[in-house]
Design a protein around this motif. Structure first.
Motif, short mmCIF file in Angstrom:
data_model
loop_
_atom_site.label_atom_id
_atom_site.label_comp_id
_atom_site.label_asym_id
_atom_site.label_seq_id
_atom_site.Cartn_x
_atom_site.Cartn_y
_atom_site.Cartn_z
N GLU A 6 0.85 -1.20 0.00
CA GLU A 6 0.00 0.00 0.00
C GLU A 6 0.88 1.24 0.00
N ASN B 54 -4.68 4.93 -2.25
CA ASN B 54 -5.91 5.41 -1.59
C ASN B 54 -6.56 6.53 -2.39
N GLU C 242 -7.94 1.90 -3.48
CA GLU C 242 -8.67 1.69 -2.23
C GLU C 242 -9.71 2.78 -2.04
N ASP D 237 -11.80 -0.07 1.66
CA ASP D 237 -10.90 0.25 2.76
C ASP D 237 -11.72 0.56 4.02
N LYS E 288 -11.02 -4.63 3.11
CA LYS E 288 -10.06 -4.45 4.20
C LYS E 288 -10.80 -4.13 5.50
N GLU F 280 -6.46 -5.01 8.55
CA GLU F 280 -5.57 -3.85 8.66
C GLU F 280 -5.08 -3.72 10.10
MG MG Z 1 -5.80 2.41 2.67
#
Ligand code: MG
Ligand code: C2E
Ligand code: MG
Length: 643
Positions: free
Chosen positions: A427, A486, A518, A548, A569, A604
């Motif tokens: 990420e 992201n 994400e 996310d 996630k 996460e």
């Molecule tokens: Mg993220």
């Protein structure tokens, strides 16, 4: 005797014969001859006179005949000239009439008392009513007549002085009920003796031009959507309020209102719904406030209110609360009920400032604080606030600069497949090293970028930097896994994302499958299906998607189902509490949901071995967290890739 008789005048001879006397025979009478001679001479003289008389008579009549002939000639000439002129006049009248009928203008005449005595057809067309309804009246008597005082004065003045007038505009109600605007120009008319008989002139339909110019004036001073005064008028009013308060040593409060979540209304329900919210807000503010208060719309979802008179902070706070309550009432839109809230910032004259410009900045800053501290509340301007706002502005400038002068950087955090321990992803997390302040947390400057309209630019920078880094690693013989990036909600609303994505892939020679985007649950909820097409296009490039921070938002099953995502996630707030009971059930549920929708489940924020163990037992596919690897700069991360 014969001698005398020969000489006798024929008339005398006839008379003598009628008396029985022979004019040839001369009677022997003394003086006969003299008598005959005298009479004959007299007759001769009379003859002479008559001759002269006749002669002169015939001469005179000859003369008259000639004269007569000359006169007749003259008359013929005149008549033909009149005919010519009449024809020319007729032609020119025809020409004028056809011009008049072609143009939207018309000709009018008024008699000496001011009554309309003639109108050409154009007047009927403009007024949309028969000429009969207009003729025989004064213009002022026509239905719907309206005219500003200055024009009336000018007209009255011109009429009284028998002066021409030009371009006097007035309104009338036309036959279909609408208002038309007419411009009149005219001049006085006098007859041959110089006696005033009225006015004559032209009229023009100036409706379109008048409406357009009114619209412009309106637009210059009013907000067309809500009907409230606009920014320009507010600034004038604020200056007046300052001047008044200065003279009277008075006070006033300035409220800055910004709606919370207005953008979501637009995104979720469309712009028409947003417009309705603005209109309703304006109406409610007006309802809530007193006659002496002044409300304006500055633009967007920003309103300002001036509260004049003696105002205490407590009173202003109450007024603010009342406004918030009014704003928060549901708004009916189509078959829906929309709700919206607001944040209010207040600055006070003269406590906070005596300068109009400063007051606006201060109220704005206070409003900003109200937003930051949770929205739907009232905040007053204070000194500390000033410093904070100044800091925000400075930060914004610095962030803008960082795009060109540097300071932005990506860190990379590995994602590990639990079954194998292999790195299944990475990420990219943006970092900003502020020149003076040092590292700024992304939560802070990403929000700043969103609020200050820099997010698309920031997002573009991240996309490009991530792709560039992948390219570098590959060129160095490394095989980086798919890189997650992201996204912010604003990036989905803008059209730029797809192009930015394509450019970044192309520039660095990457395939779409190298990238995963994400989207947080909040982003997914906010886009409300409106970015579905965009996401599908991105998906068609081969780009992966991940949901996310799952568990923190309110996404519905149908929304998740529609999303072309490959990973889900689970938010670290649940993972961090494992193996707590409720955290367990949420995590278990999330994993089941991911699998049910054909996605990989990713945990996460894994920080402990116990958490990791629980996740394995729950059947989670991947994990990310400080335990497995902290976010690292590219070079440090390359070491991970080599192992
Ligand atoms: Mg993220
Ligand atoms: P996120 O997408 O959920 O990113 C994961 C965040 O959790 C990162 O915080 C990461 O450093 C942190 N983290 C990772 N493992 C652990 C752990 O074991 N424990 C704890 N306590 N934290 C862990 P970071 O880098 O501060 O980023 C915060 C958020 O900022 C991100 O949350 C993401 O929403 C946003 N963000 C970061 N980079 C970008 C970006 O490039 N664009 C956008 N739009 N947002 C970004
Ligand atoms: Mg996250």
């Amino acid at each position: 005797m014969s001698e005398g008789a020969e000489a006798a005048h024929p008339l005398l001879r006839r008379q003598l014969r009628r008396l029985g006397l022979d004019p040839q025979a001369v009677p022997d009478l003394p003086g006969w001859k003299a008598f005959v001679d005298r009479v004959s001479r007299a007759y001769g003289e009379a003859d002479q006179d008559r001759y002269l008389m006749e002669r002169s008579q015939s001469l005179a009549s000859e003369e008259m005949a000639t004269l007569n002939q000359a006169l007749r000639h003259e008359r013929d000439l005149l008549e033909s000239r009149i005919a010519e002129r009449t024809e020319a006049l007729r032609k020119s009248e025809d020409r004028l009439a056809s011009l008049v009928s072609l143009s939207s203008d018309w000709v009018w005449e008024k008699d000496e008392r001011g009554y309309l005595s003639y109108l050409s057809e154009g007047a009927a067309i403009t007024a949309k009513k028969p000429l009969g309804e207009l003729l025989g009246r004064r213009v002022q008597q026509i239905d719907g007549f309206e005219c500003d005082e200055r024009s009336i004065q000018a007209y009255v003045h011109a009429w009284a002085g028998r002066q021409p007038f030009r371009d006097l505009v007035h309104a009338l109600r036309s036959g279909d009920g609408s208002t038309c605007y007419v411009s009149l120009s005219g001049e006085p008319v006098f007859d041959a003796k110089g006696v005033f008989v009225g006015y004559r002139g032209v009229g023009t339909d100036v409706t379109a031009a008048t409406l357009a110019s009114r619209q412009l004036t309106l637009m210059a001073r009013f907000d067309l959507l809500t009907g409230l005064p606009n920014r320009a008028q507010f600034i004038e009013e604020l200056d007046r309020a300052v001047a008044r308060a200065r003279r009277a040593e008075g006070q006033f409060g300035l409220c800055f209102i910004d709606l919370d979540g207005f953008k979501q209304v637009n995104d979720l329900h469309g712009h028409a719904a947003g417009d309705e919210v603005l209109r309703a807000t304006a109406a409610r503010l007006l309802e809530e406030l007193r006659q002496s208060d002044f409300v304006a719309r500055l633009g967007g979802d920003e309103f300002v209110v001036l509260l004049p008179g003696k105002v205490t902070p407590a009173g202003l706070a109450r007024a603010g609360e009342k406004m918030l309550q009014a704003i928060a009432q549901p708004i009916a839109y189509q078959d829906r009920q929309l709700t919206i809230q607001g944040s209010i910032g207040i600055a006070l004259y003269p406590e906070d400032s005596t300068e109009a410009r400063h007051l606006v900045e201060q109220a704005d800053a206070a409003m900003y604080l109200a937003k930051q501290e949770g929205k739907n509340q009232v905040r007053f301007y204070t000194g500390t606030l000033a410093r904070n706002v100044a800091r925000q502005f400075a930060m914004e400038l610095d962030l803008r600069q960082s795009f060109s002068v540097g300071g932005l950087e990506l860190h990379f955090q590995p994602r590990i497949e639990l079954a194998t321990g292999r790195m299944s992803g990475v990420e990219a997390l943006v970092r900003w090293e502020h020149p003076q302040r040092g590292p700024v947390p992304p939560a802070e400057f990403v929000l700043l970028a969103e609020e200050r309209g820099l997010i698309v630019q920031l997002g573009r920078w991240v996309l490009d930097a991530a792709c560039r880094q992948i390219r570098r690693w590959r060129d160095a013989g490394l095989r980086p896994p798919r890189c997650a990036i992201n996204l912010s909600a604003h990036q989905l609303v803008s059209d730029a994302l797809f192009d930015d994505m394509c450019h970044a892939l192309e520039r660095h020679g990457l395939e779409g499958a190298a990238i995963e985007l994400e989207l947080t649950e909040a982003v997914i909820t906010a886009q409300h299906g409106r970015a579905d097409a965009l996401l599908l296009r991105l998906r068609a490039l081969g780009v992966h998607m991940a949901i996310d921070d799952f568990g923190t938002g309110t996404s519905s099953l149908s929304m998740l189902h529609r999303l072309p995502a490959q990973a889900l996630k689970v938010d670290r707030s649940f993972v961090g509490r494992l193996p707590d009971d409720d955290a367990m059930s949420v995590t278990r549920g999330a994993i089941a949901l991911a699998h049910g929708l054909g996605m990989r489940a990713v945990a996460e924020g894994v920080e402990s071995a116990a958490q990791l163990q629980t996740l394995k037992e729950l059947g989670c596919d991947d994990a990310q967290g400080f335990l497995l690897g902290r976010p690292l700069p590219a070079d440090a991360f390359a070491a991970h890739l080599r192992n």
